[in-house]
Write an enzyme that holds these catalytic residues in place. Structure first.
Site, PDB file in Angstrom:
ATOM      1  N   LYS A 111       0.986  -4.845   6.254  1.00 17.94           N
ATOM      2  CA  LYS A 111      -0.231  -4.833   6.952  1.00 17.94           C
ATOM      3  C   LYS A 111      -1.022  -6.901   7.224  1.00 17.94           C
ATOM      4  O   LYS A 111      -1.649  -6.926   8.266  1.00 17.94           O
ATOM      5  CB  LYS A 111      -0.921  -3.462   6.855  1.00 17.94           C
ATOM      6  N   LYS A 194       8.481   2.267  13.142  1.00 12.56           N
ATOM      7  CA  LYS A 194       8.064   3.456  12.690  1.00 12.56           C
ATOM      8  C   LYS A 194       7.408   3.714  14.068  1.00 12.56           C
ATOM      9  O   LYS A 194       6.362   2.984  14.596  1.00 12.56           O
ATOM     10  CB  LYS A 194       7.968   4.016  11.639  1.00 12.56           C
ATOM     11  N   LYS A 197       0.300   4.528  15.453  1.00 10.82           N
ATOM     12  CA  LYS A 197      -0.992   4.307  16.043  1.00 10.82           C
ATOM     13  C   LYS A 197      -1.310   2.930  16.603  1.00 10.82           C
ATOM     14  O   LYS A 197      -1.824   2.649  17.594  1.00 10.82           O
ATOM     15  CB  LYS A 197      -2.185   4.581  15.393  1.00 10.82           C
TER      16      LYS A 197
HETATM   17  N1  AQP Z   1       6.005   7.360  12.693  1.00  9.80           N
HETATM   18  C1  AQP Z   1       6.252   8.513  11.326  1.00  9.80           C
HETATM   19  N2  AQP Z   1       6.460   9.266  11.810  1.00  9.80           N
HETATM   20  C2  AQP Z   1       6.215   9.757  10.181  1.00  9.80           C
HETATM   21  N3  AQP Z   1       5.488  10.376   9.190  1.00  9.80           N
HETATM   22  C3  AQP Z   1       4.627   9.675  10.033  1.00  9.80           C
HETATM   23  N4  AQP Z   1       2.976   8.549   9.462  1.00  9.80           N
HETATM   24  C4  AQP Z   1       3.132   7.782  10.165  1.00  9.80           C
HETATM   25  N5  AQP Z   1       3.424   7.283  10.985  1.00  9.80           N
HETATM   26  C5  AQP Z   1       4.414   8.811  11.329  1.00  9.80           C
HETATM   27  C6  AQP Z   1       2.350   9.437   8.210  1.00  9.80           C
HETATM   28  O1  AQP Z   1       1.551  10.942   9.015  1.00  9.80           O
HETATM   29  C7  AQP Z   1       0.397   9.967   7.544  1.00  9.80           C
HETATM   30  C8  AQP Z   1      -0.759  10.246   8.362  1.00  9.80           C
HETATM   31  O2  AQP Z   1      -0.633   8.094   8.551  1.00  9.80           O
HETATM   32  P1  AQP Z   1      -2.272   7.169   7.879  1.00  9.80           P
HETATM   33  O3  AQP Z   1      -3.253   7.733   9.755  1.00  9.80           O
HETATM   34  O4  AQP Z   1      -2.298   7.444   6.852  1.00  9.80           O
HETATM   35  O5  AQP Z   1      -1.333   5.862   8.453  1.00  9.80           O
HETATM   36  P2  AQP Z   1       0.006   5.073   8.473  1.00  9.80           P
HETATM   37  O6  AQP Z   1       0.813   5.554   7.862  1.00  9.80           O
HETATM   38  O7  AQP Z   1      -0.613   3.368   8.178  1.00  9.80           O
HETATM   39  O8  AQP Z   1       0.161   5.246   9.624  1.00  9.80           O
HETATM   40  P3  AQP Z   1       0.405   5.269  11.789  1.00  9.80           P
HETATM   41  O9  AQP Z   1       0.475   5.902  12.215  1.00  9.80           O
HETATM   42  O10 AQP Z   1       1.743   3.992  11.059  1.00  9.80           O
HETATM   43  O11 AQP Z   1      -1.305   3.558  11.572  1.00  9.80           O
HETATM   44  P4  AQP Z   1      -1.394   2.501  11.560  1.00  9.80           P
HETATM   45  O12 AQP Z   1      -0.700   1.666  13.188  1.00  9.80           O
HETATM   46  O13 AQP Z   1      -2.298   2.404  11.770  1.00  9.80           O
HETATM   47  O14 AQP Z   1      -0.236   1.804  10.316  1.00  9.80           O
HETATM   48  C9  AQP Z   1       0.863   9.495   6.518  1.00  9.80           C
HETATM   49  O15 AQP Z   1       1.552  10.163   5.756  1.00  9.80           O
HETATM   50  C10 AQP Z   1       2.501   9.216   7.251  1.00  9.80           C
HETATM   51  O16 AQP Z   1       3.565   8.994   6.386  1.00  9.80           O
END
Ligand code: AQP
Length: 334
Positions: A111, A194, A197
């Site tokens: 990150k 993956k 968001k």
């Molecule tokens: N692509 C994914 N496939 C399966 N699970 C996913 N999670 C996120 N992306 C995927 C799961 O969603 C939960 C919440 O995630 P989070 O909001 O804490 O942040 P994150 O994992 O950082 O999600 P993002 O979408 O990738 O956000 P950004 O882009 O901001 O970093 C977690 O349980 C995660 O495993």
């Protein structure tokens, strides 16, 4: 009784990966377990968040929990910043965890990227706040995806060190809950990344609030290759050499509760245009009603806020006495 803690960051653009990897399982875990589901707004601000958007996104994640079937009476649904014990315990853990442990966290490296010197200190100590989220409730289990395993390991190390330092078996050593149903969903534009968001392209993800036309368009435009749907034979290829093809099959399998082998049996050898229509149909069927329910809830922020307020009260009732004990153990005058 198993006590489960899980959280989602209110960073906007909730997507199919968040649903299949986390939120859908929240509803599945609620029976027979003591569950806390948290909108982790303090984690969100480790990178810049527009204040007005943060409020909206906090309500949106809450609405997603409820629309996915989480019962706010059976479970504790709340946002992190309203329960001060998270921040208080995180400070204690900042003094328990070692720099070397945090230096090894791969998510910080990913990150922060090349701009490490400019990353917030909060992003660096994020795993300590996550340890506090879990241990402020003495949670015993945390559902985790592959990407969070290292952070959970750190939570275990923090608990163990606290217990050793103060000579008391105070915190439980939390166990990961590996769910068969938790899918890892990849970007629709690049099957090696993956679904996220923060991806610049909205076409890389299906948002939980997308309408049926948008879902159809995104799946139709999803990247694939000219070959037919893999059928399990060596000629059909592998996840490594056909990541986009396998991603669509995995999405379909997760939405229909089927294995890849089931999907290969039913669709292997067909053209992707036909298979994409099947994926669209099931995605619209599963996500459509949920998106509508989220919109209905979002139109009633007073109700969403009242759900959070109820959860906050119950969360404090658990975390308050635990923090009192922690302060006593550490030697703070009370
Ligand atoms: N692509 C994914 N496939 C399966 N699970 C996913 N999670 C996120 N992306 C995927 C799961 O969603 C939960 C919440 O995630 P989070 O909001 O804490 O942040 P994150 O994992 O950082 O999600 P993002 O979408 O990738 O956000 P950004 O882009 O901001 O970093 C977690 O349980 C995660 O495993």
């Amino acid at each position: 009784m198993t006590r489960i803690f899980s959280g989602v960051q209110p960073t906007g653009n909730l997507h199919l990966g968040n649903y299949l990897g986390a939120i859908r399982n929240f509803a599945r875990l609620q029976d027979g377990n003591d569950c806390l589901y948290c909108v982790v707004d303090m984690h969100a601000i480790t990178v810049w968040q527009d204040p007005a958007e943060l409020k909206k996104n906090t309500r949106e994640v809450t609405a997603a929990f409820l629309a996915a079937g989480v019962d706010p009476i059976d479970n504790i649904v709340f946002n992190q910043s309203q329960v001060p014990q998270h921040a208080e315990l995180a400070w204690i853990f900042n003094c328990v965890a070692r720099m070397g442990w945090l230096n090894r966290m791969t998510q910080f490296k990913e990150k922060a990227g090349k701009h490490r010197e400019n990353a917030s200190v909060g992003l660096y100590v994020y795993p300590n706040l996550m340890a506090a989220d879990i241990l402020a409730y003495k949670a015993t289990h945390v559902p985790v995806g592959e990407d969070q395993k290292q952070h959970l390991e750190l939570t275990r190390d923090v608990a163990q060190k606290f217990n050793n330092d103060f000579g008391e078996e105070f915190f439980p050593i939390v166990e990961p809950l590996i769910l068969d149903s938790a899918a890892r969903v990849m970007s629709l534009r690049d099957g090696t990344k993956k679904m996220s968001k923060s991806d610049e392209s909205d076409y890389s993800r299906i948002n939980l609030t997308d309408d049926p036309e948008t879902i159809e368009l995104k799946i139709r435009k999803a990247r694939t290759d000219p070959d037919p749907v893999p059928d399990g034979s060596p000629e059909g290829g592998t996840r490594e050499n056909r990541p986009e093809a396998f991603n669509l099959m995995e999405i379909f399998g997760a939405l229909t509760d089927q294995t890849i082998a089931d999907v290969q049996r039913d669709y292997g050898g067909q053209q992707f245009s036909a298979f994409k229509r099947a994926v669209t149909e099931v995605a619209v069927e599963k996500l459509g009603p949920m998106g509508l329910e989220m919109q209905r809830l979002m139109a009633d922020p007073g109700y969403v806020d009242s759900v959070l307020a109820g959860g906050v009260k119950r969360a404090k009732e658990i975390a308050g006495p635990i923090l009192d004990d922690v302060y006593r153990i550490v030697g703070f005058l009370r």
